[in-house]
Each structure stands twice: as structure tokens, then as C-alpha cells.
Design a protein around this motif. Structure first.
Motif, PDB file in Angstrom:
ATOM      1  N   GLU A 501     -43.275 -18.975   3.578  1.00  6.84           N
ATOM      2  CA  GLU A 501     -43.082 -17.537   3.733  1.00  6.84           C
ATOM      3  C   GLU A 501     -43.239 -16.769   2.423  1.00  6.84           C
ATOM      4  O   GLU A 501     -43.278 -15.529   2.423  1.00  6.84           O
ATOM      5  CB  GLU A 501     -41.713 -17.242   4.345  1.00  6.84           C
ATOM      6  N   LEU A 502     -43.325 -17.493   1.301  1.00  3.26           N
ATOM      7  CA  LEU A 502     -43.545 -16.841   0.010  1.00  3.26           C
ATOM      8  C   LEU A 502     -45.026 -16.812  -0.378  1.00  3.26           C
ATOM      9  O   LEU A 502     -45.368 -16.455  -1.500  1.00  3.26           O
ATOM     10  CB  LEU A 502     -42.738 -17.548  -1.080  1.00  3.26           C
ATOM     11  N   LEU A 503     -45.890 -17.191   0.569  1.00  2.83           N
ATOM     12  CA  LEU A 503     -47.334 -17.130   0.325  1.00  2.83           C
ATOM     13  C   LEU A 503     -47.956 -16.163   1.327  1.00  2.83           C
ATOM     14  O   LEU A 503     -47.703 -16.237   2.526  1.00  2.83           O
ATOM     15  CB  LEU A 503     -47.972 -18.513   0.497  1.00  2.83           C
ATOM     16  N   GLN A 504     -48.754 -15.252   0.799  1.00  3.77           N
ATOM     17  CA  GLN A 504     -49.498 -14.303   1.633  1.00  3.77           C
ATOM     18  C   GLN A 504     -50.987 -14.455   1.329  1.00  3.77           C
ATOM     19  O   GLN A 504     -51.390 -14.453   0.172  1.00  3.77           O
ATOM     20  CB  GLN A 504     -49.042 -12.865   1.352  1.00  3.77           C
ATOM     21  N   LEU A 505     -51.804 -14.594   2.363  1.00  2.00           N
ATOM     22  CA  LEU A 505     -53.253 -14.716   2.205  1.00  2.00           C
ATOM     23  C   LEU A 505     -53.908 -13.419   2.660  1.00  2.00           C
ATOM     24  O   LEU A 505     -53.656 -12.942   3.770  1.00  2.00           O
ATOM     25  CB  LEU A 505     -53.791 -15.888   3.027  1.00  2.00           C
ATOM     26  N   GLU A 506     -54.762 -12.855   1.800  1.00  2.00           N
ATOM     27  CA  GLU A 506     -55.446 -11.600   2.094  1.00  2.00           C
ATOM     28  C   GLU A 506     -56.913 -11.869   2.420  1.00  2.00           C
ATOM     29  O   GLU A 506     -57.616 -12.528   1.661  1.00  2.00           O
ATOM     30  CB  GLU A 506     -55.368 -10.636   0.906  1.00  2.00           C
ATOM     31  N   LEU A 507     -57.372 -11.320   3.557  1.00  2.00           N
ATOM     32  CA  LEU A 507     -58.772 -11.336   3.928  1.00  2.00           C
ATOM     33  C   LEU A 507     -59.203  -9.909   4.213  1.00  2.00           C
ATOM     34  O   LEU A 507     -58.417  -9.099   4.725  1.00  2.00           O
ATOM     35  CB  LEU A 507     -59.028 -12.202   5.165  1.00  2.00           C
ATOM     36  N   THR A 508     -60.446  -9.584   3.898  1.00  2.00           N
ATOM     37  CA  THR A 508     -60.922  -8.231   4.127  1.00  2.00           C
ATOM     38  C   THR A 508     -61.061  -7.974   5.617  1.00  2.00           C
ATOM     39  O   THR A 508     -61.250  -8.892   6.421  1.00  2.00           O
ATOM     40  CB  THR A 508     -62.284  -7.994   3.455  1.00  2.00           C
ATOM     41  N   GLU A 509     -60.979  -6.702   5.975  1.00  2.00           N
ATOM     42  CA  GLU A 509     -61.081  -6.329   7.380  1.00  2.00           C
ATOM     43  C   GLU A 509     -62.425  -6.743   7.970  1.00  2.00           C
ATOM     44  O   GLU A 509     -62.488  -7.262   9.086  1.00  2.00           O
ATOM     45  CB  GLU A 509     -60.904  -4.815   7.510  1.00  2.00           C
ATOM     46  N   SER A 510     -63.520  -6.544   7.199  1.00  2.00           N
ATOM     47  CA  SER A 510     -64.841  -6.891   7.723  1.00  2.00           C
ATOM     48  C   SER A 510     -64.951  -8.385   7.984  1.00  2.00           C
ATOM     49  O   SER A 510     -65.585  -8.813   8.951  1.00  2.00           O
ATOM     50  CB  SER A 510     -65.930  -6.447   6.742  1.00  2.00           C
ATOM     51  N   ALA A 511     -64.321  -9.201   7.145  1.00  2.00           N
ATOM     52  CA  ALA A 511     -64.379 -10.651   7.340  1.00  2.00           C
ATOM     53  C   ALA A 511     -63.587 -11.069   8.574  1.00  2.00           C
ATOM     54  O   ALA A 511     -64.019 -11.922   9.355  1.00  2.00           O
ATOM     55  CB  ALA A 511     -63.846 -11.364   6.104  1.00  2.00           C
ATOM     56  N   LEU A 512     -62.439 -10.439   8.785  1.00  2.00           N
ATOM     57  CA  LEU A 512     -61.597 -10.805   9.920  1.00  2.00           C
ATOM     58  C   LEU A 512     -62.157 -10.295  11.244  1.00  2.00           C
ATOM     59  O   LEU A 512     -62.265 -11.027  12.220  1.00  2.00           O
ATOM     60  CB  LEU A 512     -60.192 -10.252   9.721  1.00  2.00           C
ATOM     61  N   MET A 513     -62.554  -9.027  11.250  1.00  2.00           N
ATOM     62  CA  MET A 513     -62.975  -8.419  12.508  1.00  2.00           C
ATOM     63  C   MET A 513     -64.291  -8.992  13.004  1.00  2.00           C
ATOM     64  O   MET A 513     -64.559  -9.000  14.190  1.00  2.00           O
ATOM     65  CB  MET A 513     -63.109  -6.897  12.333  1.00  2.00           C
ATOM     66  N   GLY A 514     -65.133  -9.468  12.102  1.00  2.00           N
ATOM     67  CA  GLY A 514     -66.403 -10.008  12.530  1.00  2.00           C
ATOM     68  C   GLY A 514     -66.378 -11.488  12.769  1.00  2.00           C
ATOM     69  O   GLY A 514     -67.417 -12.098  12.998  1.00  2.00           O
ATOM     70  N   SER A 515     -65.216 -12.107  12.691  1.00  2.00           N
ATOM     71  CA  SER A 515     -65.119 -13.559  12.806  1.00  2.00           C
ATOM     72  C   SER A 515     -64.624 -13.951  14.184  1.00  2.00           C
ATOM     73  O   SER A 515     -63.966 -13.200  14.888  1.00  2.00           O
ATOM     74  CB  SER A 515     -64.169 -14.116  11.740  1.00  2.00           C
ATOM     75  N   ALA A 516     -64.922 -15.162  14.518  1.00  2.00           N
ATOM     76  CA  ALA A 516     -64.438 -15.731  15.778  1.00  2.00           C
ATOM     77  C   ALA A 516     -64.432 -17.239  15.628  1.00  2.00           C
ATOM     78  O   ALA A 516     -64.991 -17.783  14.681  1.00  2.00           O
ATOM     79  CB  ALA A 516     -65.323 -15.298  16.942  1.00  2.00           C
ATOM     80  N   GLY A 517     -63.814 -17.908  16.558  1.00  2.00           N
ATOM     81  CA  GLY A 517     -63.839 -19.363  16.529  1.00  2.00           C
ATOM     82  C   GLY A 517     -63.006 -19.927  15.401  1.00  2.00           C
ATOM     83  O   GLY A 517     -61.799 -19.690  15.305  1.00  2.00           O
ATOM     84  N   ARG A 518     -63.637 -20.695  14.546  1.00  2.00           N
ATOM     85  CA  ARG A 518     -62.923 -21.444  13.516  1.00  2.00           C
ATOM     86  C   ARG A 518     -62.064 -20.566  12.609  1.00  2.00           C
ATOM     87  O   ARG A 518     -60.910 -20.928  12.332  1.00  2.00           O
ATOM     88  CB  ARG A 518     -63.931 -22.246  12.699  1.00  2.00           C
ATOM     89  N   PRO A 519     -62.570 -19.414  12.083  1.00  2.00           N
ATOM     90  CA  PRO A 519     -61.694 -18.600  11.221  1.00  2.00           C
ATOM     91  C   PRO A 519     -60.408 -18.168  11.918  1.00  2.00           C
ATOM     92  O   PRO A 519     -59.330 -18.220  11.326  1.00  2.00           O
ATOM     93  CB  PRO A 519     -62.587 -17.403  10.862  1.00  2.00           C
ATOM     94  N   ILE A 520     -60.519 -17.725  13.170  1.00  2.00           N
ATOM     95  CA  ILE A 520     -59.328 -17.273  13.879  1.00  2.00           C
ATOM     96  C   ILE A 520     -58.376 -18.440  14.121  1.00  2.00           C
ATOM     97  O   ILE A 520     -57.147 -18.314  13.972  1.00  2.00           O
ATOM     98  CB  ILE A 520     -59.722 -16.615  15.218  1.00  2.00           C
ATOM     99  N   GLN A 521     -58.906 -19.584  14.460  1.00  2.00           N
ATOM    100  CA  GLN A 521     -58.063 -20.761  14.666  1.00  2.00           C
ATOM    101  C   GLN A 521     -57.337 -21.148  13.390  1.00  2.00           C
ATOM    102  O   GLN A 521     -56.149 -21.505  13.416  1.00  2.00           O
ATOM    103  CB  GLN A 521     -58.924 -21.926  15.158  1.00  2.00           C
ATOM    104  N   ALA A 522     -58.041 -21.061  12.256  1.00  2.00           N
ATOM    105  CA  ALA A 522     -57.416 -21.403  10.986  1.00  2.00           C
ATOM    106  C   ALA A 522     -56.296 -20.429  10.654  1.00  2.00           C
ATOM    107  O   ALA A 522     -55.208 -20.837  10.201  1.00  2.00           O
ATOM    108  CB  ALA A 522     -58.467 -21.403   9.873  1.00  2.00           C
TER     109      ALA A 522
END
Length: 649
Positions: A501-522
Motif C-alpha cells: 500500500e506504500l507503492l503507487q504506480l502511475e500510467l498515462t491516461e493514453s496508455a491505460l485507455m487504449g490498452s486491453a488484455g494483458r495490461p488490464i490483467q496486470a
């Protein structure tokens, strides 16, 4: 036989085994040439008004040689009827006897050749190198002379001949002159060279001939003959030509290339119709062409040529039952000959052509040294990025994330820096994109993750009385695709002892919104471990709000462009006036939406207390920006942990 040549014989025509640099003396000068006496000693000189080619004294006097080498009847018969053109010449250089083959070759009867100077018959005095070697053979100081001459018969027909002069065997005085007609061989060589140096499809000069001409154009002595001392190059590539080959076949593609070559040639000729030396048009391979301009007058001239090329190619091509349209991208380079090499010029042209393609195609682009320097720097960084990770040239700085309600330090964002030995300290915008392109982001990301988690755990141990702060680490989507991010995070947390809970991972909106499959599962697996997931730069990418209900996201980080809209301006006589209320309405709506979905909101680029007050009023949870702190070293974060508040609540 007129005995005249069509210009000096190239030095390469003399056999190296017979005539070498150390053997050749200085060539005689016209008008004062020492001639040979019968014993080979210097005799009279030629004065003004004589023939252009130096003549032997025997020819000047018109007296035939007094002696004739003894010949036996069998040898005389062989000599007379030999298929090789031959003549016996005296030590003074005059013809004693000649066979019928030589007479036929030269268009003169054998008797008409007797008494004439052999040097005049086969043009041995046309250049000083050959003339000097011939005199040495007559004097007995050289064993043989062999050279190639281009002769013209009395009927005007030209021929190439290989001439050999060598002493007779035995004690017989005199020398044997033999002449072989090699015109057919030379013609064959010329044909083969033409085939070797020209493109079989377009019949234009090919890459080999182009570089041969380019090298000659860049000769430092080229401007010694009244040239401008400059050179220009238009390097073009057809846009979308591969689609023509793929859909219509290579036969149609070749016909299109031929038509393009014809237009380029016509364009070059029309552009130079009032001047000498039209540009060399060459096909370098595939759909690449080049127009080489010798003695260019500047960039304007090359720009005009590039414009005319684009205009010429703009008209559709009618190829039998098909009408095709094609465009081209052109890279233009113009510079001084001095200090330029063929390799450097072609590299610049290739780079500029790439810019023209990148800028939208169907255009020409002029070489820009500053833009090229940036490109070279980018390439240098890309080439040294992976080794820099191994050498430990990277370091982390941390920027505080402050609670808007109480001003206390809640967490930090880890920001990587590259301590480059040549370019100094580089921020992420200088190299992160490069790391993502070549995959170096994977090892670099692992190093950042481990270093940041170790530091967060160290702060926790050093300040046991303070609430632990979380660390936020940026993750590129390629890290998810090219590595097992879930396993990397789990291993790092276990090795460093940091709570998930003391670790936060940041991903850009374009990377998240355009992803599916493996990224979302991870991301779902990481969220299940207790790791917080944040969308960085929210509001600038796809902004597909439907994704928020399906993504395992716990934090939205509002892009700084929204926060900057909260600034006050002072254009009214020092009185502060609020910016448009629309900015505040948009941010407030996003904050309320996030809270209704159970997400917290972080505002980036908070620079003034007024911004902080307005963000706090509309319910923003945490803030990040220069109001609180710039990115700092780990030691400065330790100092902030000891403070009750970093910013005013």
C-alpha cells in the motif's frame, strides 16, 4: 594515315611493367625539342613553324635509313604475310620496311611507309610520357614500350590500336614496331562499362556512376577551373511506391519508374536549358533518385529545382490502360565543396529526406544544421542508454505529494535523472521516449522501481514516529508488454520489505485507455496485491469515462494544464482578476466524479497559494508542484518528514 590522335593518351594506357614513374623523363616541350641523332645522341631542335608533333631528324631531312637489317627469305615471307601489323624501324626511328597488314591498317601502301617516322605513324609524340619512353627504347635504355593510341585513318575512320616497340632479337640493328587493332575490344569494354554503370530499368546512371560523379564533383581542385566551388543535391523518394508494386505488380512498377525517370531528366534539362552542365539524374535503387548539381549557385537554385521536380511529378502518369498518381519527398542539401565528402553529403541528404517524409510527404525539405545536431544528440543518447544503466549513471529525485486539507507530506513521486558525462543532468523528457522505443525502458524501469522502494523503506525506518509515506513510480505500458511487471513488483516488495500500500504506480491516461488484455490483467493483479494505481495526466488523453468503472484505478492525477487555468492575472492596473470560471467548473466536476467512483484526486503543477486554496475548496485531495517543493534529493525529503506541514492548509 594522318598520324594524329584524338587527345592525349591517358597514363593508364601505358603498361606499368614497361613504363613506370621512375622510368619516364620530363616530356619535351614544343618548339625546343632536342631530337636524336643516329646514335641516339641529342641533335637539332625544332624551331617555330614546325609541325605540332615532334619529328625524328630522318623525317625532317627526308633521307631514308642507309642500312637495312639483314633478313633471310623465310623470315621475310613470314614478316610480309603476318596477320599482325608490323614494321622494322631503324635506331633513328624511321621505317625500314613494313608488311601489308600495317599498310592496310593505316590505309597506306607498305612502300609508302618506308622512310617515314614511326612516331608520327602511331602518334607516339602526343604526350610527354609516351614520347620520353619511346626515345629511351630507341637509345637502348629501355627494353620495350607498349601503349594504347586512338588513331584516325585517312578516310576519317577512327580506331584504337595497341602499339608495341621492342628491339630486334640478336645483333641485328633496329627495332620491331607492332600495331594491333583493339577497337572491337575497346567497344566491348565500353558496352560492359555502360551496362555496369547504368540502371537496366530506367537507363539512368546507377549508384556506382552517381558516386563516381559525386566524388569528381567534390574534388578540391574542381573550382580551379572557374567553377563556383559548391555542390547541391536533391535526393528524392517516391511516396507509396511499394503499394504500386504490391497491388499492380513489379512490371507496372518498373514502367512507372521509367516514366518518372523521363520526367526528372526533362525537368533537369529544362531547368538548365540556358546554362551548361545540366544536373546528373541517377537512380540509386528502388524508388530513390538523385539530382546532382555541380557548381551550384546557392540554396535558392536547389529549392527551385526541388519545386520543379514536385510539379513535374504531380501530373498523373498514363501507363497503357492505367492512370497512376504519385508524389515524392525531396531532401535538399547545398554546401561548399571544400570540407565535404561524398559520405557526409549523402548522410545529410538521407537525413533531410527523412525529415520531408516525417513532415507530411509530397514536399521538399532543406538541410538544417541545428535540427541535424538535435538528431545526432538523440542518436548518441539512444546508443549509450543501456550502457549508462549498467554504469550507474542514473539517479532519482523525489517531489512531495502534499495533503490539501492539512498540508502534511503524504507521499513522493520518484523522478529519474541521467547524469550524462557529456550532456550533464538530463530530465526524463530527454530520454524516456528513446528508452521506450528501443526497449531500454524495461531494465531502466526495474532499476527505478527497486531504488524508489528501497528509499521509501529507508525513510520509514529512519522516521518510525511519523506516518509512512508512499512512493509513486511511473510505469510505461511497454514495461507491461515486454516484461512480467507483476512478478517484478512482487519480487521488489519482498526484497525491500516495503508494504504494497506504500507503492503507487502511475500510467498515462493514453496508455491505460487504449490498452486491453494483458495490461488490464496486470493492473488488476497489482491492485489485488494492494498496490495503488494512478492515471497520470488525466483529462488530456482519451478521457473515456466509461473506462473508469472497469479499471483498477485508485487515483486520478489532474493534468497541470487545468491547474494553470486557476491562476490569477494582473492586467487591470495591479488589481487581480480571476480567470474564466469554466476552468474551475471542469476541475470541480472531475473531482466530484472521481469521489463518487471512490477515487482520490491529485492536482499537478500547483505553483501558488491561490491555486492551492481554490483546489482545496473544490475538494482536491493532494497537490504536487513548486509551491511545496521542486524535485529534491532523498535527504531533503527526510527533512520534510520532520516538519508538521509542508504547505499551508
Amino acid at each position: 594515315m594522318s598520324g594524329t590522335s584524338e587527345g592525349p593518351t591517358p597514363e593508364a594506357d601505358l603498361e606499368r611493367s614497361t613504363v613506370t614513374e621512375s622510368d619516364i623523363k620530363l616530356a619535351p616541350r614544343m618548339g625546343s625539342t632536342p631530337l636524336l641523332t643516329e646514335g641516339g645522341r641529342p641533335g637539332a631542335t625544332m624551331g617555330p613553324g614546325t609541325d605540332a608533333a615532334p619529328r625524328h631528324p630522318a623525317l625532317v631531312s627526308g633521307a631514308p635509313a642507309p642500312e637495312t637489317p639483314p633478313e633471310t627469305p623465310p623470315y621475310r615471307s613470314i614478316f610480309a604475310h603476318a596477320p599482325l601489323a608490323m614494321a622494322v624501324i631503324s635506331p633513328r626511328g624511321t621505317v625500314v620496311s613494313a608488311n601489308e597488314t600495317l599498310g592496310t591498317l593505316l590505309g597506306v601502301t607498305p612502300e609508302g611507309l618506308v622512310g617515314r617516322a614511326a612516331a608520327d605513324l602511331v602518334d607516339l609524340a602526343a604526350d610527354g610520357r609516351t614520347w620520353s619512353a619511346y626515345r629511351e627504347v630507341l637509345a637502348g635504355d629501355r627494353s620495350r614500350l607498349r601503349c594504347t593510341r586512338r588513331l584516325r585513318r585517312p578516310d576519317g575512320q577512327a580506331l584504337w590500336a595497341q602499339v608495341t616497340v621492342a628491339p630486334l632479337d640478336g645483333d641485328a640493328p633496329g627495332l620491331l614496331l607492332s600495331v594491333a587493332d583493339i577497337s572491337a575490344r575497346r567497344e566491348l569494354q565500353a558496352r560492359l562499362r555502360h551496362l555496369q554503370l547504368h540502371d537496366p530499368v530506367t537507363l539512368l546512371p546507377n549508384r556506382a556512376l552517381f558516386f563516381e560523379q559525386l566524388t569528381a564533383a567534390l574534388d578540391p581542385e574542381a573550382d580551379a577551373y572557374g567553377g563556383t566551388g559548391r555542390v547541391g543535391l536533391c535526393y528524392l523518394d517516391l511516396d507509396g511506391f511499394k503499394a504500386v508494386n504490391d497491388t499492380l505488380g513489379h512490371r507496372v512498377g518498373d514502367r512507372l519508374l521509367t516514366a518518372v525517370a523521363e520526367r526528372l531528366t526533362r525537368c533537369a534539362e529544362e531547368a538548365w536549358q540556358s546554362r551548361a552542365g545540366a544536373p546528373l539524374v541517377a537512380r540509386l535503387g528502388g524508388d530513390e533518385f538523385a539530382l546532382l548539381v555541380r557548381d551550384s549557385t546557392g540554396t535558392d537554385q536547389l529549392a527551385d529545382l526541388a519545386e520543379s521536380v514536385l510539379d513535374a511529378l504531380q501530373e498523373p502518369f498514363d501507363l497503357s490502360d492505367r492512370r497512376l498518381s504519385v508524389t515524392a519527398s525531396v531532401g535538399v542539401v547545398e554546401r561548399r565543396v571544400t570540407g565535404t565528402t561524398p559520405t557526409a553529403l549523402m548522410q545529410a541528404a538521407d537525413t533531410t529526406l527523412y525529415w520531408a517524409k516525417a513532415d507530411g510527404r509530397a514536399r521538399w525539405t532543406l538541410f538544417d544544421p541545428e535540427r541535424n545536431a538535435h538528431r545526432m544528440t538523440r542518436q548518441a543518447l539512444a546508443a549509450t542508454l543501456r550502457p549508462a544503466i549498467e554504469r550507474g549513471e542514473f539517479a532519482l529525485e523525489y517531489q512531495p505529494l502534499v495533503g490539501m486539507a492539512d498540508g502534511r507530506l503524504r507521499g513522493v513521486e520518484a523522478l529519474v535523472r541521467w547524469n550524462h558525462p557529456q550532456f550533464g543532468v538530463l530530465t526524463p523528457n530527454r530520454f524516456i521516449a528513446l528508452a521506450e522505443e528501443d526497449g531500454a525502458i524495461v531494465p531502466l524501469g526495474r532499476w527505478v522501481l527497486r531504488t524508489a522502494c528501497l528509499q521509501a523503506r529507508r525513510w520509514q525506518l529512519d522516521h518510525p514516529g511519523e506516518p509512512p509515506i508512499f512512493v509513486s513510480v511511473n510505469v510505461a505500458v511497454r514495461q507491461v508488454w515486454d516484461s512480467d511487471l507483476v512478478a517484478d513488483v512482487a519480487r521488489t516488495l519482498e526484497e525491500t520489505g516495503l508494504a504494497p500500500e506504500l507503492l503507487q504506480l502511475e500510467l498515462t491516461e493514453s496508455a491505460l485507455m487504449g490498452s486491453a488484455g494483458r495490461p488490464i490483467q496486470a493492473l488488476r493483479a497489482l491492485s489485488g496485491m494492494g498496490v495503488h494505481i494512478a492515471i497520470d495526466d488525466f483529462g488530456t488523453g482519451y478521457s473515456n469515462l466509461a473506462y473508469l468503472s472497469r479499471l483498477p484505478v485508485s487515483v486520478l492525477k489532474l493534468d497541470g494544464s487545468f491547474v494553470r487555468g486557476f491562476q490569477y492575472d494582473s492586467r487591470g492596473g495591479g488589481r487581480e482578476a480571476e480567470s474564466s470560471p469554466a476552468d474551475e467548473v471542469i476541475v470541480e466536476a472531475m473531482v466530484q466524479l472521481a469521489h463518487r467512483l471512490g477515487l482520490s484526486v491529485t492536482a499537478e503543477c500547483v505553483e501558488t497559494s491561490d491555486q492551492a486554496a481554490r483546489l482545496r475548496r473544490i475538494g482536491c485531495d493532494t497537490g504536487q508542484g513548486w509551491l511545496y517543493s521542486r524535485p529534491v534529493a532523498p535527504g531533503r525529503i527526510s527533512d520534510l518528514l520532520a516538519q508538521a506541514a509542508v504547505g499551508k492548509p
